[in-house]
Design a protein around this motif. Structure first.
Motif, PDB file in Angstrom:
ATOM      1  N   LEU A 172      36.881  38.966  45.017  1.00  0.00           N
ATOM      2  CA  LEU A 172      35.367  38.772  44.752  1.00  0.00           C
ATOM      3  C   LEU A 172      34.870  40.126  44.265  1.00  0.00           C
ATOM      4  CD1 LEU A 172      34.255  37.242  48.131  1.00  0.00           C
ATOM      5  CD2 LEU A 172      34.762  35.935  46.096  1.00  0.00           C
ATOM      6  N   GLY A 173      33.713  40.014  43.569  1.00  0.00           N
ATOM      7  CA  GLY A 173      33.280  41.051  42.923  1.00  0.00           C
ATOM      8  C   GLY A 173      33.699  41.133  41.336  1.00  0.00           C
ATOM      9  N   ARG A 174      33.358  42.489  40.691  1.00  0.00           N
ATOM     10  CA  ARG A 174      33.641  42.504  39.176  1.00  0.00           C
ATOM     11  C   ARG A 174      35.066  42.996  38.951  1.00  0.00           C
ATOM     12  NH1 ARG A 174      30.197  42.852  35.136  1.00  0.00           N
ATOM     13  NH2 ARG A 174      30.617  43.864  33.294  1.00  0.00           N
ATOM     14  N   LEU A 175      35.720  42.277  38.155  1.00  0.00           N
ATOM     15  CA  LEU A 175      37.048  42.439  37.698  1.00  0.00           C
ATOM     16  C   LEU A 175      37.284  42.624  36.140  1.00  0.00           C
ATOM     17  CD1 LEU A 175      37.061  40.644  40.587  1.00  0.00           C
ATOM     18  CD2 LEU A 175      39.463  40.063  39.577  1.00  0.00           C
ATOM     19  N   GLU A 176      37.994  43.543  35.745  1.00  0.00           N
ATOM     20  CA  GLU A 176      38.192  43.810  34.435  1.00  0.00           C
ATOM     21  C   GLU A 176      39.186  42.890  33.788  1.00  0.00           C
ATOM     22  OE1 GLU A 176      35.976  45.697  33.090  1.00  0.00           O
ATOM     23  OE2 GLU A 176      34.786  46.310  34.940  1.00  0.00           O
ATOM     24  N   VAL A 177      39.345  43.031  32.764  1.00  0.00           N
ATOM     25  CA  VAL A 177      40.389  42.295  31.791  1.00  0.00           C
ATOM     26  C   VAL A 177      41.618  42.864  32.488  1.00  0.00           C
ATOM     27  CG1 VAL A 177      41.754  41.878  29.554  1.00  0.00           C
ATOM     28  CG2 VAL A 177      39.334  41.729  29.684  1.00  0.00           C
ATOM     29  N   GLY A 178      42.551  42.063  32.823  1.00  0.00           N
ATOM     30  CA  GLY A 178      43.810  42.459  33.425  1.00  0.00           C
ATOM     31  C   GLY A 178      43.925  42.552  34.857  1.00  0.00           C
ATOM     32  N   ASP A 179      42.851  42.493  35.647  1.00  0.00           N
ATOM     33  CA  ASP A 179      42.836  42.560  36.908  1.00  0.00           C
ATOM     34  C   ASP A 179      43.437  41.095  37.373  1.00  0.00           C
ATOM     35  OD1 ASP A 179      42.071  45.095  37.005  1.00  0.00           O
ATOM     36  OD2 ASP A 179      40.024  44.459  37.463  1.00  0.00           O
ATOM     37  N   ILE A 180      44.057  41.186  38.490  1.00  0.00           N
ATOM     38  CA  ILE A 180      44.428  39.959  39.217  1.00  0.00           C
ATOM     39  C   ILE A 180      43.074  39.232  40.023  1.00  0.00           C
ATOM     40  CG2 ILE A 180      46.045  38.884  41.102  1.00  0.00           C
ATOM     41  CD1 ILE A 180      47.788  41.324  40.242  1.00  0.00           C
ATOM     42  N   SER A 181      42.814  38.237  39.789  1.00  0.00           N
ATOM     43  CA  SER A 181      41.827  37.365  40.327  1.00  0.00           C
ATOM     44  C   SER A 181      42.076  36.555  41.528  1.00  0.00           C
ATOM     45  CB  SER A 181      40.940  36.619  39.614  1.00  0.00           C
ATOM     46  OG  SER A 181      41.835  35.550  38.899  1.00  0.00           O
ATOM     47  N   VAL A 182      43.513  36.180  41.633  1.00  0.00           N
ATOM     48  CA  VAL A 182      43.903  34.931  42.749  1.00  0.00           C
ATOM     49  C   VAL A 182      45.542  35.265  42.802  1.00  0.00           C
ATOM     50  CG1 VAL A 182      43.859  33.169  41.049  1.00  0.00           C
ATOM     51  CG2 VAL A 182      43.529  32.774  43.709  1.00  0.00           C
ATOM     52  N   ALA A 183      45.932  35.050  43.901  1.00  0.00           N
ATOM     53  CA  ALA A 183      47.313  34.924  44.022  1.00  0.00           C
ATOM     54  C   ALA A 183      47.535  33.909  45.022  1.00  0.00           C
ATOM     55  CB  ALA A 183      47.642  36.304  44.404  1.00  0.00           C
ATOM     56  N   VAL A 184      48.682  33.299  45.166  1.00  0.00           N
ATOM     57  CA  VAL A 184      49.285  32.290  45.795  1.00  0.00           C
ATOM     58  C   VAL A 184      50.762  32.398  46.095  1.00  0.00           C
ATOM     59  CG1 VAL A 184      49.792  29.771  46.417  1.00  0.00           C
ATOM     60  CG2 VAL A 184      47.681  30.408  45.496  1.00  0.00           C
ATOM     61  N   ALA A 185      51.151  33.034  47.024  1.00  0.00           N
ATOM     62  CA  ALA A 185      52.786  33.131  47.443  1.00  0.00           C
ATOM     63  C   ALA A 185      53.160  32.051  48.321  1.00  0.00           C
ATOM     64  CB  ALA A 185      52.825  34.604  47.965  1.00  0.00           C
ATOM     65  N   VAL A 186      54.387  31.448  48.215  1.00  0.00           N
ATOM     66  CA  VAL A 186      54.797  30.421  49.127  1.00  0.00           C
ATOM     67  C   VAL A 186      56.297  30.589  49.080  1.00  0.00           C
ATOM     68  CG1 VAL A 186      55.029  27.923  49.372  1.00  0.00           C
ATOM     69  CG2 VAL A 186      53.145  28.667  48.195  1.00  0.00           C
ATOM     70  N   SER A 187      56.898  30.488  50.362  1.00  0.00           N
ATOM     71  CA  SER A 187      58.352  30.460  50.352  1.00  0.00           C
ATOM     72  C   SER A 187      58.559  29.213  51.052  1.00  0.00           C
ATOM     73  CB  SER A 187      58.761  31.682  51.434  1.00  0.00           C
ATOM     74  OG  SER A 187      58.238  31.363  53.007  1.00  0.00           O
ATOM     75  N   CYS A 188      59.756  28.489  50.801  1.00  0.00           N
ATOM     76  CA  CYS A 188      60.384  27.310  51.139  1.00  0.00           C
ATOM     77  C   CYS A 188      61.939  27.540  51.244  1.00  0.00           C
ATOM     78  CB  CYS A 188      59.955  26.214  50.028  1.00  0.00           C
ATOM     79  SG  CYS A 188      58.410  25.622  50.121  1.00  0.00           S
ATOM     80  N   PRO A 189      62.511  26.363  51.691  1.00  0.00           N
ATOM     81  CA  PRO A 189      64.070  26.483  51.819  1.00  0.00           C
ATOM     82  C   PRO A 189      64.519  26.320  50.235  1.00  0.00           C
ATOM     83  CG  PRO A 189      63.265  25.260  53.501  1.00  0.00           C
ATOM     84  CD  PRO A 189      62.104  25.521  52.879  1.00  0.00           C
ATOM     85  N   HIS A 190      64.009  25.613  49.504  1.00  0.00           N
ATOM     86  CA  HIS A 190      64.782  25.531  47.799  1.00  0.00           C
ATOM     87  C   HIS A 190      63.518  25.657  47.068  1.00  0.00           C
ATOM     88  CE1 HIS A 190      68.201  23.785  49.921  1.00  0.00           C
ATOM     89  NE2 HIS A 190      67.482  23.026  50.667  1.00  0.00           N
TER      90      HIS A 190
END
Length: 137
Positions: free
Chosen positions: A80-98
C-alpha cells in the motif's frame, strides 16, 4: 499467510517462508510497477485499501487455494502507499509437492486477488494526470 504492508516486499524471505521438506516446488509471482500503461508513461502508483475487508478477501483466497491444491504453504502480500516504477506491488509464493500444482495454485491465487480484493491504485502519469482504478479492471 496474508499481509498488507507499506514496506518493501522481501521476496527472498517470502520464498523461504513457504519452503517445506515435503514440497518439491516453490512458485513465486511478483507484480511490479511498469513504466507504461497502454500508451501512457507511468511515473508512480498509489495503492489504497480498506484493510479489514482486503485482509478478509485475501484470507478467503488463501483458504480456497488450500482446498484446491496440496499446498505446503502460501503467502499473499500486497503493498500500500506510493510505489515507483520497478517496485514490487504484490507477491504470491506457493509451495506444493509438484511443480504443476504450485504453478496452478499460484496463478489461481494472484488472479483471484486481482479480481476480488478491494485494493485500488491511482495511476500517476508523466503528463501530470491521474486516475484511480481497481487493479483487476
Amino acid at each position: 499467510m496474508i499481509r498488507l504492508t507499506r514496506d518493501a516486499i522481501d521476496y527472498h524471505t517470502l520464498t523461504e517462508q513457504v519452503r517445506r521438506g515435503n514440497c518439491g516446488a516453490v512458485v513465486l509471482f511478483l507484480g511490479t510497477v511498469r513504466d507504461l500503461t497502454g500508451e501512457r508513461v507511468t511515473v508512480a502508483l498509489d495503492y489504497e485499501a480498506y484493510p479489514a475487508m482486503a485482509e478478509k478477501k485475501m484470507a478467503e483466497i488463501e483458504a480456497d487455494t488450500r482446498t484446491r491444491w496440496p499446498v505446503g504453504d502460501i503467502v499473499l502480500e500486497h503493498r500500500l502507499g506510493r510505489l515507483e516504477v520497478g517496485d514490487i506491488s504484490v507477491a504470491v509464493a506457493v509451495s506444493c509437492p509438484h511443480r504443476a500444482q504450485a504453478f496452478e495454485a499460484c496463478r489461481h491465487a494472484i488472479d483471484r486477488l486481482k479480481e476480488l480484493v478491494p485494493i485500488w491504485k491511482k495511476e500517476n502519469w508523466a503528463d501530470g494526470s491521474t486516475e484511480w482504478v481497481h487493479p483487476g479492471a
